[in-house]
Design a protein around this motif. Structure first.
Motif, PDB file in Angstrom:
ATOM      1  N   ARG A 188      24.346  27.718  49.226  1.00  0.00           N
ATOM      2  CA  ARG A 188      25.540  28.498  49.551  1.00  0.00           C
ATOM      3  C   ARG A 188      26.785  27.843  48.954  1.00  0.00           C
ATOM      4  O   ARG A 188      27.647  28.513  48.379  1.00  0.00           O
ATOM      5  CB  ARG A 188      25.660  28.616  51.069  1.00  0.00           C
TER       6      ARG A 188
ATOM      7  N   LEU B 143      26.787  28.347  45.151  1.00  0.00           N
ATOM      8  CA  LEU B 143      27.164  29.708  44.798  1.00  0.00           C
ATOM      9  C   LEU B 143      28.655  29.950  45.019  1.00  0.00           C
ATOM     10  O   LEU B 143      29.306  30.631  44.220  1.00  0.00           O
ATOM     11  CB  LEU B 143      26.319  30.710  45.580  1.00  0.00           C
ATOM     12  N   ASP B 144      29.215  29.384  46.089  1.00  0.00           N
ATOM     13  CA  ASP B 144      30.662  29.497  46.329  1.00  0.00           C
ATOM     14  C   ASP B 144      31.455  28.836  45.204  1.00  0.00           C
ATOM     15  O   ASP B 144      32.473  29.367  44.754  1.00  0.00           O
ATOM     16  CB  ASP B 144      31.039  28.874  47.677  1.00  0.00           C
TER      17      ASP B 144
ATOM     18  N   TRP C  37      30.411  28.431  42.105  1.00  0.00           N
ATOM     19  CA  TRP C  37      30.273  29.273  40.922  1.00  0.00           C
ATOM     20  C   TRP C  37      31.173  30.499  41.015  1.00  0.00           C
ATOM     21  O   TRP C  37      31.768  30.910  40.023  1.00  0.00           O
ATOM     22  CB  TRP C  37      28.826  29.696  40.734  1.00  0.00           C
ATOM     23  N   ASP C  38      31.254  31.091  42.219  1.00  0.00           N
ATOM     24  CA  ASP C  38      32.161  32.236  42.396  1.00  0.00           C
ATOM     25  C   ASP C  38      33.599  31.837  42.114  1.00  0.00           C
ATOM     26  O   ASP C  38      34.341  32.583  41.474  1.00  0.00           O
ATOM     27  CB  ASP C  38      32.054  32.800  43.817  1.00  0.00           C
TER      28      ASP C  38
ATOM     29  N   GLY D  37      33.994  33.675  38.992  1.00  0.00           N
ATOM     30  CA  GLY D  37      34.224  34.981  39.594  1.00  0.00           C
ATOM     31  C   GLY D  37      32.948  35.516  40.202  1.00  0.00           C
ATOM     32  O   GLY D  37      31.850  35.008  39.946  1.00  0.00           O
ATOM     33  N   PRO D  38      33.070  36.532  41.036  1.00  0.00           N
ATOM     34  CA  PRO D  38      31.887  37.087  41.703  1.00  0.00           C
ATOM     35  C   PRO D  38      30.954  37.771  40.703  1.00  0.00           C
ATOM     36  O   PRO D  38      31.378  38.227  39.640  1.00  0.00           O
ATOM     37  CB  PRO D  38      32.468  38.094  42.698  1.00  0.00           C
ATOM     38  N   VAL D  39      29.692  37.855  41.066  1.00  0.00           N
ATOM     39  CA  VAL D  39      28.693  38.533  40.247  1.00  0.00           C
ATOM     40  C   VAL D  39      28.955  40.038  40.341  1.00  0.00           C
ATOM     41  O   VAL D  39      29.137  40.565  41.441  1.00  0.00           O
ATOM     42  CB  VAL D  39      27.269  38.197  40.738  1.00  0.00           C
TER      43      VAL D  39
END
Length: 86
Positions: free
Chosen positions: A48, A51-52, A54-55, A59-61
């Motif tokens: 988690r 992924l945060d 990377w966001d 930016g979001p996927v």
């Protein structure tokens, strides 16, 4: 590692099955199960966090990519995808 005595409630069927399979040290079984569960939770938390990060960085996927990934994973799991109806 130090031990602490606690009281837990376990499904009767699980206790019976463990005993039928020759397990006499239920404390060790519960301890191992808890350790495995905590390891699983720690891995989920690390994922988690990754992924945060990377966001935040990329930016979001995009939604269409998420939908494609969900469909692929559902197909691999043999699950009919009904997410669009939800």
């Amino acid at each position: 590692m130090a031990k602490r005595k606690i009281t837990v409630t376990v499904d009767e069927e699980l206790v019976d099955q463990a005993r039928e399979l020759g397990e006499t040290h239920l404390s060790a079984v519960v301890n191992k199960a808890l350790a495995d569960h905590l390891d699983h939770l720690a891995r989920l938390d690390a994922m988690r966090q990754m992924l945060d990060e990377w966001d935040a960085k990329f930016g979001p996927v995009p939604e269409e990519e998420l939908a494609s990934a969900r469909a692929t994973l559902d197909e691999l799991d043999g699950v009919a995808s009904d997410r669009g109806a939800a």
